[in-house]
Write a protein that holds these residues in place. Structure first.
Motif, mmCIF file in Angstrom:
data_model
loop_
_atom_site.group_PDB
_atom_site.id
_atom_site.type_symbol
_atom_site.label_atom_id
_atom_site.label_comp_id
_atom_site.label_asym_id
_atom_site.label_seq_id
_atom_site.Cartn_x
_atom_site.Cartn_y
_atom_site.Cartn_z
ATOM 1 N N SER A 77 0.662 9.764 5.570
ATOM 2 C CA SER A 77 0.204 10.973 5.163
ATOM 3 C C SER A 77 -1.342 10.804 5.747
ATOM 4 C CB SER A 77 0.014 11.310 3.658
ATOM 5 O OG SER A 77 -0.686 10.338 3.210
ATOM 6 N N LYS A 78 -1.974 11.984 5.869
ATOM 7 C CA LYS A 78 -3.344 11.944 6.541
ATOM 8 C C LYS A 78 -4.117 11.483 5.441
ATOM 9 C CE LYS A 78 -2.777 16.326 9.244
ATOM 10 N NZ LYS A 78 -3.187 17.637 9.596
ATOM 11 N N LYS A 79 -3.779 11.814 4.072
ATOM 12 C CA LYS A 79 -4.640 11.341 3.025
ATOM 13 C C LYS A 79 -4.871 9.766 3.028
ATOM 14 C CE LYS A 79 -4.526 11.087 -2.026
ATOM 15 N NZ LYS A 79 -3.759 11.398 -3.184
ATOM 16 N N HIS A 80 -3.759 9.050 3.390
ATOM 17 C CA HIS A 80 -3.743 7.566 3.471
ATOM 18 C C HIS A 80 -3.932 6.709 4.812
ATOM 19 C CE1 HIS A 80 -1.333 8.723 -0.156
ATOM 20 N NE2 HIS A 80 -2.010 7.788 -0.700
ATOM 21 N N ARG A 81 -3.910 7.656 5.862
ATOM 22 C CA ARG A 81 -4.107 7.132 7.182
ATOM 23 C C ARG A 81 -5.312 6.134 7.379
ATOM 24 N NH1 ARG A 81 -1.970 6.962 12.080
ATOM 25 N NH2 ARG A 81 -3.596 6.912 14.098
ATOM 26 N N ALA A 82 -6.554 7.039 6.957
ATOM 27 C CA ALA A 82 -7.597 5.975 7.204
ATOM 28 C C ALA A 82 -7.975 4.758 6.204
ATOM 29 C CB ALA A 82 -8.894 6.715 6.840
ATOM 30 N N ASP A 83 -7.333 4.922 5.149
ATOM 31 C CA ASP A 83 -7.295 3.574 4.283
ATOM 32 C C ASP A 83 -6.399 2.608 4.884
ATOM 33 O OD1 ASP A 83 -9.132 4.678 2.483
ATOM 34 O OD2 ASP A 83 -7.533 5.555 1.111
ATOM 35 N N LEU A 84 -5.266 3.169 5.559
ATOM 36 C CA LEU A 84 -4.363 1.934 6.004
ATOM 37 C C LEU A 84 -4.956 1.419 7.272
ATOM 38 C CD1 LEU A 84 -1.623 0.786 6.494
ATOM 39 C CD2 LEU A 84 -0.971 2.740 8.003
ATOM 40 N N MET A 93 0.970 -1.279 0.140
ATOM 41 C CA MET A 93 -0.123 -0.014 0.143
ATOM 42 C C MET A 93 0.969 1.327 -0.053
ATOM 43 S SD MET A 93 -2.910 1.197 2.879
ATOM 44 C CE MET A 93 -3.550 2.806 2.501
ATOM 45 N N LYS A 94 0.309 2.308 -0.718
ATOM 46 C CA LYS A 94 1.032 3.624 -0.848
ATOM 47 C C LYS A 94 0.676 4.190 0.447
ATOM 48 C CE LYS A 94 2.180 7.381 -3.475
ATOM 49 N NZ LYS A 94 1.892 8.159 -4.875
ATOM 50 N N ILE A 95 1.545 4.724 1.314
ATOM 51 C CA ILE A 95 1.007 5.395 2.468
ATOM 52 C C ILE A 95 1.414 7.040 2.648
ATOM 53 C CG2 ILE A 95 0.742 3.434 4.052
ATOM 54 C CD1 ILE A 95 3.448 4.392 5.229
ATOM 55 N N HIS A 96 2.441 7.214 1.673
ATOM 56 C CA HIS A 96 2.868 8.449 1.347
ATOM 57 C C HIS A 96 3.180 8.619 -0.074
ATOM 58 C CE1 HIS A 96 5.894 11.757 2.284
ATOM 59 N NE2 HIS A 96 5.160 12.289 3.508
ATOM 60 N N ARG A 97 3.376 9.956 -0.376
ATOM 61 C CA ARG A 97 3.820 10.028 -1.822
ATOM 62 C C ARG A 97 4.989 9.777 -2.171
ATOM 63 N NH1 ARG A 97 7.053 14.628 -1.930
ATOM 64 N NH2 ARG A 97 7.379 16.062 -0.094
ATOM 65 N N SER A 98 6.018 9.330 -1.119
ATOM 66 C CA SER A 98 7.294 8.956 -1.625
ATOM 67 C C SER A 98 7.425 7.423 -0.857
ATOM 68 C CB SER A 98 8.264 9.701 -1.065
ATOM 69 O OG SER A 98 8.328 10.179 0.400
ATOM 70 N N HIS A 99 6.246 6.814 -0.234
ATOM 71 C CA HIS A 99 6.609 5.515 0.419
ATOM 72 C C HIS A 99 5.438 4.528 -0.046
ATOM 73 C CE1 HIS A 99 9.576 6.873 3.388
ATOM 74 N NE2 HIS A 99 9.077 7.759 3.355
ATOM 75 N N ILE A 100 5.891 3.349 -0.239
ATOM 76 C CA ILE A 100 4.843 2.126 -0.320
ATOM 77 C C ILE A 100 5.378 1.105 0.821
ATOM 78 C CG2 ILE A 100 4.357 0.098 -1.694
ATOM 79 C CD1 ILE A 100 4.623 1.856 -4.270
ATOM 80 N N ILE A 101 4.564 0.309 1.500
ATOM 81 C CA ILE A 101 5.041 -0.638 2.824
ATOM 82 C C ILE A 101 4.237 -1.723 2.118
ATOM 83 C CG2 ILE A 101 5.324 1.528 4.063
ATOM 84 C CD1 ILE A 101 2.832 0.480 5.484
ATOM 85 N N ASN A 102 5.026 -2.837 2.892
ATOM 86 C CA ASN A 102 4.579 -4.362 3.028
ATOM 87 C C ASN A 102 3.375 -4.343 4.413
ATOM 88 O OD1 ASN A 102 3.719 -6.660 3.267
ATOM 89 N ND2 ASN A 102 5.857 -7.608 2.592
ATOM 90 N N ILE A 103 2.303 -4.018 3.996
ATOM 91 C CA ILE A 103 1.382 -3.909 5.071
ATOM 92 C C ILE A 103 1.359 -5.303 6.402
ATOM 93 C CG2 ILE A 103 -0.384 -2.174 4.340
ATOM 94 C CD1 ILE A 103 -2.022 -4.717 3.721
ATOM 95 N N GLU A 104 2.112 -6.293 5.887
ATOM 96 C CA GLU A 104 2.343 -7.457 6.719
ATOM 97 C C GLU A 104 3.622 -7.465 7.505
ATOM 98 O OE1 GLU A 104 2.306 -10.895 4.140
ATOM 99 O OE2 GLU A 104 0.252 -10.678 3.391
ATOM 100 N N LYS A 105 4.236 -6.334 7.237
ATOM 101 C CA LYS A 105 5.710 -6.039 7.934
ATOM 102 C C LYS A 105 5.565 -4.905 9.011
ATOM 103 C CE LYS A 105 8.200 -8.685 5.227
ATOM 104 N NZ LYS A 105 8.867 -9.863 5.860
ATOM 105 N N ILE A 106 4.322 -4.202 9.267
ATOM 106 C CA ILE A 106 4.127 -3.385 10.065
ATOM 107 C C ILE A 106 4.231 -3.997 11.652
ATOM 108 C CG2 ILE A 106 2.616 -1.661 11.194
ATOM 109 C CD1 ILE A 106 1.327 -1.543 8.501
ATOM 110 N N VAL A 107 4.953 -3.182 12.503
ATOM 111 C CA VAL A 107 5.390 -3.710 13.621
ATOM 112 C C VAL A 107 4.477 -2.957 14.930
ATOM 113 C CG1 VAL A 107 7.266 -3.981 15.690
ATOM 114 C CG2 VAL A 107 7.543 -4.569 13.220
#
Length: 233
Positions: free
Chosen positions: A219-226, A188-202
């Motif tokens: 980013s505020k734009k992506h927080r709710a979707d995350l 998932m893209k969580i910021h204009r410059s970052h994509i993360i593997n959501i399975e790796k979130i600690v």
């Protein structure tokens, strides 16, 4: 109809060039001695047809087909008669030409290509061969990365940092192109410059996530979707 030739043999490329010139509907827009060079070109150009050799050093024609997410029609051109069954396991492969090439046989291949175009046939990677890895070009070398091991992807100017369980790779590409290769259900893209593997979130705190030892902004734009993507208790 735009086409390219991928073959490590100079003579084979010259023969194909001559035959292509005899078919008014075909426009030869590129010749490549390796699949790696051709893939760079295909990232930025729309092509209708590829004449592709199977046996090439380091990265074969089949490797290329399996690596690319979307691929135009392919006519395989090879000296090997024994791979036809394997070849027709791929929907993108329209025909299989054995060297030395004969012009009448070449024309029949083009007829098959045209019939598929008329039926608006679309080619994508075969589902059962869904990739578990991506290949990135580093110093003219294709390096394999297991998708499951990717932690995050970050823009750094004209380059991308791909951070994995095993370390970091720096690749000259764009975030958009990387995103197209990664499974949406896992990344998932969580910021204009970052994509993360959501399975790796600690850990998630305020507007950041912790993955490995890296604190990554959300980013505020992506927080709710995350948060919707997470299995919250």
């Amino acid at each position: 109809m735009k086409c390219i030739i991928i073959d490590d043999e100079v003579l084979s490329r010259e023969i194909l060039k001559v035959m292509i010139q005899e078919i008014p509907l075909l426009e030869n827009v590129g010749e490549f001695s390796s699949a790696i060079e051709a893939m760079k070109f295909l990232n930025n150009h729309k092509i209708d047809l590829i004449f592709l050799d199977i046996h090439m050093p380091n990265f074969t024609g089949f490797d290329m087909i399996q690596t690319m997410k979307n691929i135009p029609q392919v006519i395989l051109v090879t000296t090997d008669e024994n791979l036809a069954i394997d070849a027709f396991g791929y929907d993108c492969i329209t025909d299989y030409l054995v060297k030395p090439l004969m012009f009448d046989r070449f024309k029949r291949s083009i007829d098959r290509v045209l019939k598929k175009r008329e039926s608006n046939y679309h080619f994508e990677r075969i589902p059962e061969k869904k990739s578990r890895e991506i290949y990135v070009n580093i110093n003219n070398r294709l390096v394999k990365i297991e998708i499951a091991k990717i932690n995050s992807v970050q823009v750094k100017g004209d380059y991308i940092d791909i951070k994995t369980e095993d370390g970091k790779l720096v690749v000259h590409t764009t975030l958009k192109k990387i995103a197209e290769k990664l499974p949406e259900e896992q990344f998932m893209k969580i910021h204009r410059s970052h994509i993360i593997n959501i399975e790796k979130i600690v850990d998630i705190q305020d507007n950041t996530v912790l993955i490995g030892k890296d604190v990554i902004p959300v980013s505020k734009k992506h927080r709710a979707d995350l948060l919707k993507r997470l299995n919250l208790l």
